[in-house]
Motif scaffolding. Structure first.
Motif, PDB file in Angstrom:
ATOM      1  N   ILE A  30      -6.308  11.507 -12.335  1.00 52.16           N
ATOM      2  CA  ILE A  30      -5.712  11.283 -11.014  1.00 52.16           C
ATOM      3  C   ILE A  30      -6.254   9.997 -10.402  1.00 52.16           C
ATOM      4  O   ILE A  30      -5.510   9.192  -9.839  1.00 52.16           O
ATOM      5  N   ASN A  40      -0.068  -1.690  -8.307  1.00 55.34           N
ATOM      6  CA  ASN A  40       1.391  -1.610  -8.415  1.00 55.34           C
ATOM      7  C   ASN A  40       1.922  -0.747  -7.275  1.00 55.34           C
ATOM      8  O   ASN A  40       2.228   0.434  -7.468  1.00 55.34           O
ATOM      9  N   PRO A  41       2.008  -1.307  -6.059  1.00 52.54           N
ATOM     10  CA  PRO A  41       2.386  -0.501  -4.894  1.00 52.54           C
ATOM     11  C   PRO A  41       3.696   0.238  -5.116  1.00 52.54           C
ATOM     12  O   PRO A  41       4.656  -0.337  -5.633  1.00 52.54           O
ATOM     13  N   GLY A  42       3.696   1.478  -4.741  1.00 58.21           N
ATOM     14  CA  GLY A  42       4.902   2.286  -4.881  1.00 58.21           C
ATOM     15  C   GLY A  42       5.016   3.017  -6.188  1.00 58.21           C
ATOM     16  O   GLY A  42       6.014   3.684  -6.443  1.00 58.21           O
ATOM     17  N   PHE A  45       4.450   8.920  -7.599  1.00 55.16           N
ATOM     18  CA  PHE A  45       5.516   9.870  -7.307  1.00 55.16           C
ATOM     19  C   PHE A  45       5.044  10.672  -6.104  1.00 55.16           C
ATOM     20  O   PHE A  45       4.142  11.489  -6.216  1.00 55.16           O
ATOM     21  N   CYS A  46       5.665  10.398  -4.970  1.00 60.22           N
ATOM     22  CA  CYS A  46       5.151  11.025  -3.762  1.00 60.22           C
ATOM     23  C   CYS A  46       6.268  11.150  -2.749  1.00 60.22           C
ATOM     24  O   CYS A  46       6.890  10.148  -2.409  1.00 60.22           O
ATOM     25  N   ASP A  53       2.483  11.233   3.061  1.00 59.99           N
ATOM     26  CA  ASP A  53       2.938   9.849   2.931  1.00 59.99           C
ATOM     27  C   ASP A  53       1.853   9.094   2.186  1.00 59.99           C
ATOM     28  O   ASP A  53       0.927   8.550   2.784  1.00 59.99           O
ATOM     29  N   GLY A  55       1.860   6.303   0.520  1.00 62.90           N
ATOM     30  CA  GLY A  55       1.795   4.864   0.744  1.00 62.90           C
ATOM     31  C   GLY A  55       0.983   4.497   1.971  1.00 62.90           C
ATOM     32  O   GLY A  55       0.246   3.510   1.970  1.00 62.90           O
ATOM     33  N   ALA A  56       1.140   5.301   3.033  1.00 59.73           N
ATOM     34  CA  ALA A  56       0.414   5.009   4.266  1.00 59.73           C
ATOM     35  C   ALA A  56      -1.096   5.080   4.040  1.00 59.73           C
ATOM     36  O   ALA A  56      -1.863   4.374   4.695  1.00 59.73           O
ATOM     37  N   GLN A  59      -1.918   2.275   0.644  1.00 58.20           N
ATOM     38  CA  GLN A  59      -1.642   0.857   0.900  1.00 58.20           C
ATOM     39  C   GLN A  59      -2.054   0.423   2.293  1.00 58.20           C
ATOM     40  O   GLN A  59      -1.854  -0.715   2.673  1.00 58.20           O
ATOM     41  N   GLY A  60      -2.566   1.357   3.059  1.00 59.49           N
ATOM     42  CA  GLY A  60      -2.903   1.052   4.441  1.00 59.49           C
ATOM     43  C   GLY A  60      -4.257   0.359   4.579  1.00 59.49           C
ATOM     44  O   GLY A  60      -4.993   0.163   3.614  1.00 59.49           O
ATOM     45  N   GLU A  61      -4.598   0.045   5.817  1.00 58.07           N
ATOM     46  CA  GLU A  61      -5.846  -0.690   6.053  1.00 58.07           C
ATOM     47  C   GLU A  61      -7.081   0.173   5.817  1.00 58.07           C
ATOM     48  O   GLU A  61      -8.186  -0.339   5.676  1.00 58.07           O
ATOM     49  N   TYR A 132      -2.479  12.969  -3.856  1.00 51.29           N
ATOM     50  CA  TYR A 132      -3.393  12.689  -4.968  1.00 51.29           C
ATOM     51  C   TYR A 132      -4.831  12.534  -4.454  1.00 51.29           C
ATOM     52  O   TYR A 132      -5.783  13.012  -5.075  1.00 51.29           O
TER      53      TYR A 132
ATOM     54  N   SER B 135       1.102  -2.019   7.011  1.00 52.22           N
ATOM     55  CA  SER B 135       0.289  -2.532   5.898  1.00 52.22           C
ATOM     56  C   SER B 135       1.004  -2.359   4.564  1.00 52.22           C
ATOM     57  O   SER B 135       0.767  -3.133   3.630  1.00 52.22           O
ATOM     58  N   THR B 222       7.760   1.812  -0.203  1.00 52.03           N
ATOM     59  CA  THR B 222       7.440   0.821  -1.231  1.00 52.03           C
ATOM     60  C   THR B 222       7.883   1.293  -2.610  1.00 52.03           C
ATOM     61  O   THR B 222       7.935   2.494  -2.886  1.00 52.03           O
TER      62      THR B 222
END
Lengths: 155, 238
Positions: A30, A40-42, A45-46, A53, A55-56, A59-61, A132, B135, B222
């Motif tokens: 995992i 590789n953003p995105g 499988f989510c 979410d 990605g939040a 990929q977030g701060e 994940y 972001s 994304t």
């Protein structure tokens, strides 16, 4: 002080280490997936349903601590946990592996702290959960709990 | 802690399980049977059994329980992850694919009016709804750059980025464009209505408009580079 840690007889040590190995194998996969998503953003499988979410979070701060991505820390931690647990089991009779259980306990403790912190961020700061990351949180917490149980119940 | 016993011959304290070996090695002339009592021999046997036990890592009685517990946790975790990861993506609440593109004319961040209708026809148009505080949008910038290059630096697909966020401004969007080093059209929608017209649940949301002015594809969040190409290419190739 260190002798207290390394010479302590751990309750059901081998069983707990076997349990740790099983869980950490899944944890490594995992964490590896999360590291892949980092570059590789995105890729994850989510779904985006309600609180979920990925990605939040990834990929977030808040996806890093002191500039080091949580994904990388998770992967390193899980790999090391697996390695030390497996080595202890494989070389049971060797003296140099006597302290490996304590090392696993320490790694799982540090991992649990990071995982708890990330979960706090997800719930109270970011407002979204990465399934994940949450799974890693569950795994490392259970590993730490099992190791702590063995250590405390030991003599 | 190991049990120590005084050697009956020399008085040195030795581990109980090693006492017999000590006698044979150090005091070969001493008769072990005469020196050790029956109780001593029994204690030594028990100590040796304990030593033997610690060299065997697994205690069978508990091993299966721990293994079962570990496997059960792994299976539960995997099932939960599969369940959640196969849930459908959040739906837009309106199904736009196949519908006519919602036309707009808005000035871009350089003050040039962008009329969508005037751009429809020659090539597909990829609109990215974003916000400067997103972001995920920043992390998508590298993917968008690679896509822009892949599609001939705008020759095959026209790229447009639109912010409908009330927290943005023309200056903020311009700064974002410069920060991510993009050279396609950037728009700040001061009416904040365009994003809701296109049913964007959040950012980034992508709308791909075909050359006939219909919305060919709509997707939210994304995607990696290869997935983006797999979505856009069929529309580009007609």
């Amino acid at each position: 002080m260190f002798e207290f840690l390394t010479k302590r007889r751990i309750h059901s040590e081998a069983n707990i280490l076997l349990f740790t190995v099983i869980l950490s194998i899944l944890g490594v996969f995992i964490a590896g997936y999360l590291v892949y998503d980092h570059y590789n953003p995105g890729a994850l499988f989510c779904p985006e349903e309600g609180l979920i979410d990925c990605g939040a979070v990834t990929q977030g701060e808040y996806n890093n601590i002191f500039g080091i991505p949580f994904a990388h820390l998770g992967l390193i931690g899980m790999v090391l946990t697996f390695l030390f647990a497996a080595l202890r089991l494989k070389h049971w009779s060797r003296d140099y592996t006597e302290s490996f259980f304590v090392i696993v306990l320490i790694f799982s403790f540090l991992g649990a702290i990071l995982a708890w912190y990330l979960t706090y961020l997800e719930l109270f700061v970011i407002g979204s959960i990465c399934i994940y990351c949450f799974t890693e949180f569950i795994l490392i917490t259970v590993i730490f709990g099992a190791c702590l149980y063995g250590f405390i119940k030991g003599e | 802690m190991a049990t120590m016993r005084e050697c009956p011959v020399c008085g040195i304290r030795v581990k109980l399980e090693n006492l017999e070996g000590h006698l044979k090695k150090v005091h070969p002339k001493a008769k072990v049977d005469a020196v050790l009592s029956e109780d001593d021999k029994t204690d030594i046997k028990i100590a040796k059994k304990k030593v033997k036990k610690t060299t065997q890592p697994f205690e069978d009685r508990e091993r299966k329980r721990w293994m079962a517990a570990g496997l059960v946790i792994v299976v539960i975790v995997v099932v939960i992850m599969i369940f959640f990861s196969t849930l459908p993506e959040g739906s837009p609440g309106c199904d736009l694919e196949g519908e006519d593109a919602i036309l707009f004319t808005i000035g871009d961040v350089d003050g040039v009016a962008y009329d969508l209708n005037a751009h429809i026809g020659s090539k597909p148009i990829l609109i990215e709804f974003f916000s400067t505080g997103c972001s995920a949008c920043v992390s998508m910038a590298a993917v968008m750059h690679d896509l822009y290059e892949y599609y001939g630096w705008g020759e095959d697909v026209e790229f447009v980025a639109v912010s409908s966020s009330s927290e943005d401004s023309v200056a903020a969007v311009r700064e974002f464009r410069d920060y991510v080093n993009s050279n396609w059209t950037y728009i700040w929608d001061s009416s904040f209505g365009l994003a809701s017209d296109y049913c964007t649940p959040g950012t980034p949301t992508f709308v791909l408009i075909d050359t006939d002015g219909t919305i060919a594809k709509w997707w939210y969040k994304t995607r990696d580079y290869n997935t983006m190409i797999s979505i856009i290419d069929p529309v580009v190739q007609g």
